[in-house]
Write an enzyme that holds these catalytic residues in place. Structure first.
Site, short mmCIF file in Angstrom:
data_model
loop_
_atom_site.label_atom_id
_atom_site.label_comp_id
_atom_site.label_asym_id
_atom_site.label_seq_id
_atom_site.Cartn_x
_atom_site.Cartn_y
_atom_site.Cartn_z
N GLY A 113 -25.76 5.08 -12.83
CA GLY A 113 -26.22 4.94 -11.47
C GLY A 113 -27.59 4.29 -11.43
O GLY A 113 -28.27 4.15 -12.44
N GLY A 146 -31.60 3.81 -10.36
CA GLY A 146 -32.76 4.69 -10.31
C GLY A 146 -33.48 4.79 -11.62
O GLY A 146 -32.98 4.41 -12.68
N VAL A 158 -34.49 7.46 -13.40
CA VAL A 158 -34.02 8.41 -14.41
C VAL A 158 -32.81 7.87 -15.14
O VAL A 158 -32.76 7.85 -16.38
CB VAL A 158 -33.70 9.78 -13.76
CG1 VAL A 158 -33.10 10.71 -14.80
CG2 VAL A 158 -34.95 10.40 -13.15
N GLU A 183 -21.68 -0.45 -11.57
CA GLU A 183 -21.98 -1.10 -10.28
C GLU A 183 -23.15 -2.06 -10.40
O GLU A 183 -23.17 -3.11 -9.78
CB GLU A 183 -22.39 -0.07 -9.24
CG GLU A 183 -21.57 1.15 -9.15
CD GLU A 183 -22.22 2.16 -8.24
OE1 GLU A 183 -21.80 2.22 -7.07
OE2 GLU A 183 -23.13 2.88 -8.67
N ASN A 189 -30.76 8.74 0.10
CA ASN A 189 -30.28 7.35 0.05
C ASN A 189 -28.81 7.23 0.43
O ASN A 189 -28.43 6.38 1.21
CB ASN A 189 -30.50 6.77 -1.34
CG ASN A 189 -31.96 6.72 -1.74
OD1 ASN A 189 -32.83 6.52 -0.90
ND2 ASN A 189 -32.23 6.92 -3.01
N GLY A 193 -21.98 4.91 -5.37
CA GLY A 193 -20.70 4.87 -6.09
C GLY A 193 -20.52 6.03 -7.05
O GLY A 193 -19.57 6.03 -7.83
#
Length: 501
Positions: free
Chosen positions: A262, A264, A266, A287, A377, A381
């Protein structure tokens, strides 16, 4: 002029200003814009529309692939130009307006958002598409993202094209545009490996729908990428040890399976951790391609990466654009309903790694809401992948704000990914493998392995008291969300004594 960017005869006559193009957008319209996690988004027309809205009030419903860059969502919000927004956003101004109820927000699975449009549940009046170039047949080659652009182009009544001349023509050929169609004639998606190419390099477009072309020269907004710190290094270390264990058990090889991460700081930092491991010939089916993806390629660790956008820091963007021919054999960009397709994720056996805001002692994950009510946010996905992955991993720090907030809680204040779709949870204190565990076993594993020691006894006390009360998934309903209430009132989840005994 612009012959190499506008190849269709007669179409250069459509070149106009952003303000003039924005004037085609009327009050109450549904507007669809290219853009996926700040990449390949409208750089000029949407901001020009916001300027118009400040002097002549008008509102739109705005659809995108994911988030927009350059503060565009905030600019539109401040102009009072947004009635409804979907399916994802990261802008603080828009976020506040959503949480205050001034802008409606549809938090949609990114892999499914195209279906609402394909089924005519939502139909765009105008699509704004950032392009590398327009082919002779009128088809559009996108820039650094694909997102929902192919669907927008097919279903919108009119199209405005932003040709971004800052993006080098070396990107040509990196896109793989494919549509599975709609029911009852939906096609199989024949991807059998991350690098399988199944489509075309441009998006089919009816040239008659293109009403304006705007020339821009603005690069994508950079992603905020922080260096790895002790917490993210620790999370990555726990994950690497787990994968090494899975290799020893014969469930994985050193190549693992295609990775998804994902967006971000982290998640990006955790993926960077693979540089330190012994894994080789990694692939990605995801993604977003972040800095970590290209660092893994540079390190010789990753062979190929498939996604829907390139969202990187400013230094990484410069490196890519200057040397794109070197990276192009290793990457591919697809529509998001293909990059996030359940069929492909399940077939490839993807290992999914996403970030949680919090998770509870049974493995339910909150990815979107602070305190259960305030949107951060969006789900993005994460559920597309978590529900269908071979391994579904969620990561977060065990606590934050100097220990005031525990990210391991008795009950998640909002659930985006349920315990049924979560295999592994990881914090800087440890990892819990939840596969094959019943709820009571899950709680013991999560509390023992993942909780910050400051909160561990409090979680144990809660679980023991709930277990005495009984139930398959023991809870004290009068206490389950007390941590969040305490945070709201006192600014900390900590307390001196417990009330569970």
């Amino acid at each position: 002029m612009y012959e190499e960017r506008i190849k269709r005869s007669g179409m250069q006559g459509l070149i106009t200003s952003a303000a003039n193009a924005a004037s085609y957008i009327k009050d109450g319209m549904v507007v669809a814009s290219s853009g996926f996690t700040k990449a390949g988004d409208s750089k000029a027309v949407l901001k020009a529309f916001a300027a118009l809205a400040t002097t002549s009030p008008r509102k739109i419903t705005l659809l995108t692939g994911a988030s927009l860059g350059h503060g565009t969502d905030g600019t539109l919000t401040e102009a009072g130009a947004v009635h409804k927004r979907m399916p994802f956003q990261v802008d603080p101004v828009l976020r506040n307006a959503i949480n205050e109820g001034n802008v409606l927000f549809i938090d949609q699975h990114l892999g499914e958002s195209a279906e609402l449009i394909n089924e005519n549940i939502i139909r765009p009046d105008v699509a704004i598409i950032e392009a590398l170039l327009i082919e002779e047949d009128g088809s559009i080659v996108p820039t650094t993202s694909v997102g929902n652009t192919a669907t927008f182009a097919a279903k919108a009544d009119k199209i405005i094209v932003e040709i971004n001349v800052s993006v080098p023509l070396s990107l040509y050929g990196v896109h793989d545009i494919f549509s599975a169609g709609v029911w009852p004639d939906r096609k199989i998606i024949p991807i059998t490996a991350a690098g399988t190419r199944i489509g075309s390099t441009s998006i089919p477009v009816d040239p008659e729908k293109i009403i304006a072309i705007v020339i821009t020269e603005t690069i994508d907004s950079p992603a905020a990428i922080n260096d790895r710190d002790d917490k993210t290094r620790s999370i990555a270390g726990h994950l690497l040890q787990f994968f090494e264990h899975e290799v020893k058990k014969g469930r994985l090889t050193n190549q693992l399976r295609p990775l998804q991460s994902g967006i971000g700081k982290v998640a990006n930092a955790v993926l960077e951790g693979f540089i330190d491991g012994d894994f080789q010939h990694l692939t990605m089916y995801s993604e977003v391609l972040q800095d970590s993806t290209f660092n893994l390629i540079d390190a010789g660790k990753m062979d190929f990466a498939s996604a829907s956008s390139i969202t990187v820091s400013q230094p990484c963007y410069a490196r890519l654009m200057e040397n794109f021919e070197r990276y192009k054999p290793h990457i591919i960009l697809r529509p998001q309903d293909i990059s996030n397709a359940a069929e492909v994720i399940r077939r490839l056996g993807v290992i999914s790694i996403n970030t949680a805001i919090e998770f509870d002692i049974y493995g339910n994950v909150n990815s979107t809401h602070i305190g259960g009510t305030k949107m951060m946010n969006g789900i993005g996905g994460s559920n597309d992948f978590a529900r269908n992955a071979y391994l579904s991993v969620f990561v977060t720090q065990a606590s934050s704000k100097n220990g005031a907030i525990s990210h391991v809680v008795p009950m998640a204040s909002h659930v985006d990914n349920s315990e049924h779709d979560v295999d592994i949870v990881v914090t800087d204190f440890g990892l819990a493998d939840l596969r094959g565990l019943a709820p009571r076993e899950r709680a013991k594993a999560i509390i023992s392995n993942c909780a910050d020691p400051v909160y561990k006894d409090l979680l144990k006390d809660y679980f023991l008291a709930a277990s005495r009360k009984g139930g398959h998934t023991p809870h004290l309903l009068e206490e389950a969300l007390s941590w969040h209430a305490r945070m709201d009132i006192n600014g900390s989840m900590q307390k001196e004594t417990n009330s569970f005994a």
